[in-house]
Design a protein around this motif. Sequence first.
Motif, PDB file in Angstrom:
ATOM      1  N   TYR A   1      25.656  56.074  39.435  1.00  0.00           N
ATOM      2  CA  TYR A   1      26.415  55.031  39.039  1.00  0.00           C
ATOM      3  C   TYR A   1      27.826  55.302  39.458  1.00  0.00           C
ATOM      4  CZ  TYR A   1      28.703  57.995  35.362  1.00  0.00           C
ATOM      5  OH  TYR A   1      29.428  58.763  34.665  1.00  0.00           O
ATOM      6  N   ILE A   2      28.530  53.997  39.509  1.00  0.00           N
ATOM      7  CA  ILE A   2      29.967  54.107  39.991  1.00  0.00           C
ATOM      8  C   ILE A   2      30.915  53.667  38.860  1.00  0.00           C
ATOM      9  CG2 ILE A   2      29.436  53.838  42.471  1.00  0.00           C
ATOM     10  CD1 ILE A   2      30.270  50.789  42.088  1.00  0.00           C
ATOM     11  N   LEU A   3      31.984  54.317  38.805  1.00  0.00           N
ATOM     12  CA  LEU A   3      32.913  53.910  37.474  1.00  0.00           C
ATOM     13  C   LEU A   3      34.374  53.829  38.183  1.00  0.00           C
ATOM     14  CD1 LEU A   3      33.365  53.746  34.532  1.00  0.00           C
ATOM     15  CD2 LEU A   3      34.001  56.350  34.508  1.00  0.00           C
ATOM     16  N   HIS A   4      35.148  52.811  37.974  1.00  0.00           N
ATOM     17  CA  HIS A   4      36.330  52.351  38.713  1.00  0.00           C
ATOM     18  C   HIS A   4      37.142  51.633  37.570  1.00  0.00           C
ATOM     19  CE1 HIS A   4      34.476  48.450  39.540  1.00  0.00           C
ATOM     20  NE2 HIS A   4      33.348  49.372  39.691  1.00  0.00           N
ATOM     21  N   PRO A   5      38.474  51.348  37.747  1.00  0.00           N
ATOM     22  CA  PRO A   5      38.885  50.367  37.187  1.00  0.00           C
ATOM     23  C   PRO A   5      38.651  49.050  37.416  1.00  0.00           C
ATOM     24  CG  PRO A   5      40.639  51.741  38.259  1.00  0.00           C
ATOM     25  CD  PRO A   5      39.291  52.192  38.827  1.00  0.00           C
ATOM     26  N   ASN A   6      38.422  48.210  36.222  1.00  0.00           N
ATOM     27  CA  ASN A   6      38.099  46.843  36.371  1.00  0.00           C
ATOM     28  C   ASN A   6      39.176  45.905  37.143  1.00  0.00           C
ATOM     29  OD1 ASN A   6      36.098  44.811  35.656  1.00  0.00           O
ATOM     30  ND2 ASN A   6      37.625  43.934  34.472  1.00  0.00           N
ATOM     31  N   ASN A   7      40.467  46.567  36.777  1.00  0.00           N
ATOM     32  CA  ASN A   7      41.573  45.738  37.261  1.00  0.00           C
ATOM     33  C   ASN A   7      42.855  46.516  37.786  1.00  0.00           C
ATOM     34  OD1 ASN A   7      43.201  43.547  38.041  1.00  0.00           O
ATOM     35  ND2 ASN A   7      42.164  42.062  36.670  1.00  0.00           N
ATOM     36  N   VAL A   8      43.894  46.129  37.850  1.00  0.00           N
ATOM     37  CA  VAL A   8      45.099  46.976  38.010  1.00  0.00           C
ATOM     38  C   VAL A   8      46.209  46.718  37.279  1.00  0.00           C
ATOM     39  CG1 VAL A   8      44.489  47.214  40.520  1.00  0.00           C
ATOM     40  CG2 VAL A   8      46.052  45.210  39.777  1.00  0.00           C
ATOM     41  N   GLY A   9      47.217  47.558  37.206  1.00  0.00           N
ATOM     42  CA  GLY A   9      48.287  47.328  36.383  1.00  0.00           C
ATOM     43  C   GLY A   9      48.271  47.297  34.939  1.00  0.00           C
ATOM     44  N   ARG A  10      48.514  46.032  34.285  1.00  0.00           N
ATOM     45  CA  ARG A  10      48.472  45.957  32.720  1.00  0.00           C
ATOM     46  C   ARG A  10      47.086  45.975  32.175  1.00  0.00           C
ATOM     47  NH1 ARG A  10      53.818  45.162  31.323  1.00  0.00           N
ATOM     48  NH2 ARG A  10      55.214  44.044  33.066  1.00  0.00           N
ATOM     49  N   CYS A  11      46.071  45.829  33.153  1.00  0.00           N
ATOM     50  CA  CYS A  11      44.784  45.809  32.923  1.00  0.00           C
ATOM     51  C   CYS A  11      44.148  47.184  33.429  1.00  0.00           C
ATOM     52  CB  CYS A  11      44.122  44.644  33.318  1.00  0.00           C
ATOM     53  SG  CYS A  11      44.659  43.076  32.469  1.00  0.00           S
ATOM     54  N   GLY A  12      44.919  48.016  33.972  1.00  0.00           N
ATOM     55  CA  GLY A  12      44.214  49.151  34.461  1.00  0.00           C
ATOM     56  C   GLY A  12      43.552  50.056  33.664  1.00  0.00           C
ATOM     57  N   HIS A  13      43.643  49.847  32.280  1.00  0.00           N
ATOM     58  CA  HIS A  13      42.961  50.796  31.204  1.00  0.00           C
ATOM     59  C   HIS A  13      41.444  50.476  31.059  1.00  0.00           C
ATOM     60  CE1 HIS A  13      44.533  47.357  29.203  1.00  0.00           C
ATOM     61  NE2 HIS A  13      43.635  47.542  28.227  1.00  0.00           N
ATOM     62  N   ILE A  14      41.304  49.276  31.565  1.00  0.00           N
ATOM     63  CA  ILE A  14      39.814  48.760  31.489  1.00  0.00           C
ATOM     64  C   ILE A  14      38.743  49.325  32.710  1.00  0.00           C
ATOM     65  CG2 ILE A  14      38.375  46.669  31.314  1.00  0.00           C
ATOM     66  CD1 ILE A  14      40.834  45.271  30.394  1.00  0.00           C
ATOM     67  N   SER A  15      37.900  49.937  32.488  1.00  0.00           N
ATOM     68  CA  SER A  15      36.972  50.654  33.504  1.00  0.00           C
ATOM     69  C   SER A  15      35.913  49.458  33.811  1.00  0.00           C
ATOM     70  CB  SER A  15      36.494  51.685  33.182  1.00  0.00           C
ATOM     71  OG  SER A  15      35.770  51.989  32.168  1.00  0.00           O
TER      72      SER A  15
END
Length: 162
Positions: free
Chosen positions: A65-79
């Motif tokens: 499996y891979i895990l990474h941010p779903n987005n950047v900046g203000r949405c960087g807390h979402i994986s």
Amino acid sequence: MIIVQPYTQEKIKFAIEIWNEVVRGGIAFPQENELDEVEGDKFFKSQSFTGLAEDTDSGEIVAIYILHPNNVGRCGHISNASYAVKKNLRGKHIGEKIVKHSIEKARELGFKILQFNAVVAENIHARNLYKRLGFVELGKIPQGFRMADGNFVDIVPQYILL
């Protein structure tokens, strides 16, 4: 027993074999091109975490499996995460182990949410697993995924608070 360990370059052949099997299937991952060893190593190392599930009895790598941010900046807390289990070993709860591991790893890395953008609606086994683990489905996006045969099917975005 199945254990999840961090990806290492020494395991690249096993990692891309499992990953590419899903890509070739054309019914789950958005990628259309298979990874070679060089691209695969770079891809897996670029993630926040890449986990390999190993059967300790046989020494076989059975899932990734891979895990990474779903987005950047203000949405960087979402994986975001993607999972691949060897085709001949599906249905043995290996997927559940790596999803649970990814939830814990996302928490450990400081993410607040784990979100899946494109779960194919017809992937009932994955959807049932995610529901059992507490994920919330956000509705359906009509024709959000193009299958390998060219047909478009619905996707079901979902998330879990960490």
